[in-house]
Design an enzyme around this catalytic site. Structure first.
Site, PDB file in Angstrom:
ATOM      1  N   SER A   1       0.807  -1.221   0.000  1.00  0.00           N
ATOM      2  CA  SER A   1       0.000   0.000   0.000  1.00  0.00           C
ATOM      3  C   SER A   1       0.842   1.275   0.000  1.00  0.00           C
ATOM      4  O   SER A   1       0.345   2.348  -0.315  1.00  0.00           O
ATOM      5  CB  SER A   1      -0.951   0.013   1.208  1.00  0.00           C
ATOM      6  OG  SER A   1      -0.233   0.155   2.409  1.00  0.00           O
TER       7      SER A   1
ATOM      8  N   LYS B   1       0.564   4.560   7.037  1.00  0.00           N
ATOM      9  CA  LYS B   1      -0.062   5.394   6.004  1.00  0.00           C
ATOM     10  C   LYS B   1       0.392   6.845   6.167  1.00  0.00           C
ATOM     11  O   LYS B   1       0.921   7.245   7.199  1.00  0.00           O
ATOM     12  CB  LYS B   1      -1.591   5.349   6.132  1.00  0.00           C
ATOM     13  CG  LYS B   1      -2.224   3.967   5.904  1.00  0.00           C
ATOM     14  CD  LYS B   1      -2.169   3.541   4.454  1.00  0.00           C
ATOM     15  CE  LYS B   1      -2.852   2.202   4.224  1.00  0.00           C
ATOM     16  NZ  LYS B   1      -2.121   1.068   4.798  1.00  0.00           N
TER      17      LYS B   1
END
Length: 203
Positions: A127, A164
């Site tokens: 990701s 993230k």
């Protein structure tokens, strides 16, 4: 303290190194043999070093030379940090409790710095691939419960950890992946546990 000559520095360095290696100082004869100079020349060097405050010596005992000031340039000691390696997060447990750890890794500067607290975790998934963070990388994370927009953070959401990019929006937090194949995570509140400091990659 007075300056010493280059030869006196060599003699002093030899005495220091000999003492460290053998746990006792050299004799005048051993110094003379090493430099291939006369006992008188050795005694003159020792007397000069005593006068300048670098050595002390007892005339009544053998092996009584003592270094008072070491002139050798010391290699700077590199800081080494023992960093906990985070595994699976157990529900309701403190992040760095023993049950959550997969061991420890020893890291040096610039990956870790004195006075700061870190943990490490293995990157799973892709990701964050466009930020240069690949699956299997070791993420070195500085412990923090706050972040500013754009920082890559480690957050705990529903007892799972995620890496993230952090953005604070008007009424929510957006955790943005760096891969268009993944959706952003939106939440009202997020538990920040650290900010990405470095990535360690082995091939």
């Amino acid at each position: 303290m007075k300056q010493i000559t280059e030869r006196q520095k060599e003699v002093l360095t030899f005495i220091s190194e000999f003492t460290e290696e053998n746990a006792y100082p050299p004799t005048v004869r051993e110094i003379g043999d090493h430099f291939q100079i006369s006992l008188r020349a050795v005694q003159d060097h020792i007397a000069a070093l005593q006068k300048k405050g670098f050595l002390s010596q007892s005339q009544k005992r053998s092996r009584s030379i003592k270094v008072l000031s070491d002139v050798r340039e010391k290699e700077p000691q590199l800081f080494v940090g023992r960093v906990p390696l985070l595994g699976t997060v157990a529900a309701g447990k403190p992040l760095l409790c023993e049950e959550n750890l997969d061991g420890y890794v020893n890291l040096t500067e610039p990956f870790v710095r004195p006075g700061k607290s870190y943990f490490a975790l293995r990157v799973r998934g892709t990701s964050m691939i466009n930020a240069g963070i690949l699956e299997g990388d070791l993420a070195i994370v500085e412990q923090s419960n706050t972040a500013v927009d754009g920082q890559i953070i480690v957050a705990v959401i529903d007892d799972a950890i995620t890496l993230k990019r952090y953005y604070k929006e008007a009424t929510r937090v957006r955790l943005q992946p760096e891969n268009p194949d993944f959706q952003a995570i939106y939440c009202q509140d997020v538990r920040i546990v650290g900010i990405l400091s470095n990535i360690v990659r082995t091939y």
